[in-house]
Design an enzyme around this catalytic site. Structure first.
Site, PDB file in Angstrom:
ATOM      1  CE  LYS A 144      -4.563   4.062   5.028  1.00  0.00           C
ATOM      2  NZ  LYS A 144      -3.597   4.509   6.025  1.00  0.00           N
ATOM      3  CE1 TYR A 203      -2.071  -1.028  -9.472  1.00  0.00           C
ATOM      4  CE2 TYR A 203      -0.814  -3.002  -9.847  1.00  0.00           C
ATOM      5  CZ  TYR A 203      -0.930  -1.757  -9.285  1.00  0.00           C
ATOM      6  OH  TYR A 203       0.104  -1.249  -8.543  1.00  0.00           O
ATOM      7  CG  ASP A 239       3.106  -3.283  -8.197  1.00  0.00           C
ATOM      8  OD1 ASP A 239       4.238  -3.756  -8.323  1.00  0.00           O
ATOM      9  OD2 ASP A 239       2.570  -2.552  -9.058  1.00  0.00           O
ATOM     10  CG  ASP A 275       9.016  -3.070  -6.954  1.00  0.00           C
ATOM     11  OD1 ASP A 275       8.887  -4.298  -7.163  1.00  0.00           O
ATOM     12  OD2 ASP A 275       9.076  -2.236  -7.873  1.00  0.00           O
ATOM     13  CG  ASP A 288      -0.470   3.601   6.918  1.00  0.00           C
ATOM     14  OD1 ASP A 288      -0.898   2.465   7.204  1.00  0.00           O
ATOM     15  OD2 ASP A 288      -1.035   4.637   7.301  1.00  0.00           O
TER      16      ASP A 288
END
Ligand code: NAD
Length: 357
Positions: A190, A140, A246, A250, A222
């Site tokens: 990852k 970001y 993020d 959620d 994942d």
């Protein structure tokens, strides 16, 4: 006397912040504490008055005070503004300028609400997760970030970048938090694909060597997305980088039954920004339907992390838990067997519970 800056923001932001301030006043009374509150505009409300999502003066006040309670920003009125001038820029600027690099998102499932999440209630028994997300680095914020002409088409570039020290400081926050919980850290990356994740894993292992009392495990992001749904109670502290955090936070928010239930704290060195995880919910604005619990629990996190007032924080969290387990909820959670309250009635119940327990 403690000082804080309050940024109610847009949409339901001001509605939930009013309830949090009510709760703060109850805490003043019960624990004989004094708070000085300074209120400023942020987001769309600030664009309308000053033409920018946040003013330099507000940013300076937030930096000087170091403690910020925020509602939410954004709304359809400002959706067509260029990216740089949108309400959400206020958040990005504050996070950057306050250097709040650690985001804490606790996800608690109250027994009374276990039936109201789309996840099977038996999977949600005892779920109590703390997601520790790196907040000021990664995809970001990395440069270059651009859309450019490329041969006969366009090309977009984002950059994912992490340094050792950025990973170290958020890892320390996660291990310290785990010490006060079930002493388990799941680091999510990852590392089979990304260079940043390879460094992430190496640094987390280094930091873990200073915390022999904490059990460290690693999981690919994942797989973590899947395991969170299959076995949510198996997690204690989840430590991860900005983008993964993020998304996973959620996902985990669904366990609580409503986005409106969840608080967050963003912490730096001597600085803290506290806000519910939900947005400005323009669809329910002004209808008395907003759930104030996320904002009220964010206030509890402020009392604990910025002011060290653990008893006051615990008293708020216990009051929320008692009110919800007694079956009182706002419109986002309404269902048979639960009692519907408006935003302000919910705030009043929590205040009463604090003052009478
Ligand atoms: P949202 O979180 O505002 O709303 C998503 C859904 O959840 C809506 O149906 C809403 O009614 C419901 N909801 C959210 N908070 C609730 C609460 N406290 N009580 C009851 N129901 C609640 O997300 P969105 O609709 O994607 O975004 C709306 C605006 O908020 C956009 O402008 C977005 O950019 C902004 N936003 C701001 C923040 C922030 O300020 N931190 C975060 C996310 C989105």
């Amino acid at each position: 006397m403690y000082k804080l800056i309050v940024l109610p923001g847009d949409g339901i932001g001001p509605e939930v912040i009013v309830e949090a301030v009510k709760v703060l006043q109850a805490v003043e009374q019960k624990f004989d504490l004094r708070f000085e509150i300074e209120e400023h505009l942020a987001g769309g409300a600030c664009i309308d008055v000053h033409g920018v999502p946040i003013t330099d003066e507000t940013v300076s006040c937030c930096k000087e005070t170091g403690v910020v309670l925020l509602g939410a920003v954004g709304g359809p009125k400002w959706d067509d503004y260029p990216l740089e001038q949108r309400p959400e820029k206020a958040l990005m600027r504050l996070r950057r300028e306050l250097e709040v690099f650690t985001n804490l998102r606790p996800v608690t499932v109250y027994d009374r609400l276990r039936n109201y999440s789309p996840v099977k209630p038996e999977l949600l028994k005892g779920v109590d997760i703390l997601i520790v997300r790196e907040l000021t680095g990664g995809l970001y914020f990395g440069e270059p970030k651009k859309i450019e002409k490329w041969n006969n088409e366009e090309r977009a570039v984002d950059t994912m970048v992490y340094t050792t020290s950025e990973i170290e400081r958020v890892s320390v926050a996660a291990f310290e938090a785990a010490r006060k919980r079930k002493k388990k850290v799941m680091s999510v990356d990852k590392s089979n694909v990304l260079a940043t994740s390879k460094l992430w894993r190496k640094v987390v292992i280094d930091v873990a060597s200073h915390y022999p009392d904490i059990e460290l495990q690693h999981m690919l992001v994942d797989n973590c997305a899947m395991q969170l749904i299959l076995n949510p109670s198996g997690f204690d502290v989840i430590l991860t980088e900005n983008t993964f955090g993020d998304i996973l936070s959620d996902e985990a928010s669904v366990f609580a039954g409503s986005l409106g239930m969840l608080p967050s704290a963003s912490l730096g060195i001597g600085k803290g920004m506290f806000e519910p995880v939900h947005g400005s919910a323009p669809d329910i604005m002004g209808k008395g339907k907003a759930n104030p619990v996320g904002a009220i629990k964010s206030l509890a996190m402020m009392l604990r992390h910025s002011f060290g007032e653990d008893s006051a924080a615990n008293s708020i969290e216990n009051a929320v838990s008692d009110v919800i387990n007694a079956g009182y909820v706002t419109a986002d959670l309404t269902a048979e067997g639960l009692k519907l309250e408006s935003t302000s009635e919910m705030g009043d119940r929590i205040v009463d519970q604090i003052l009478t327990s």
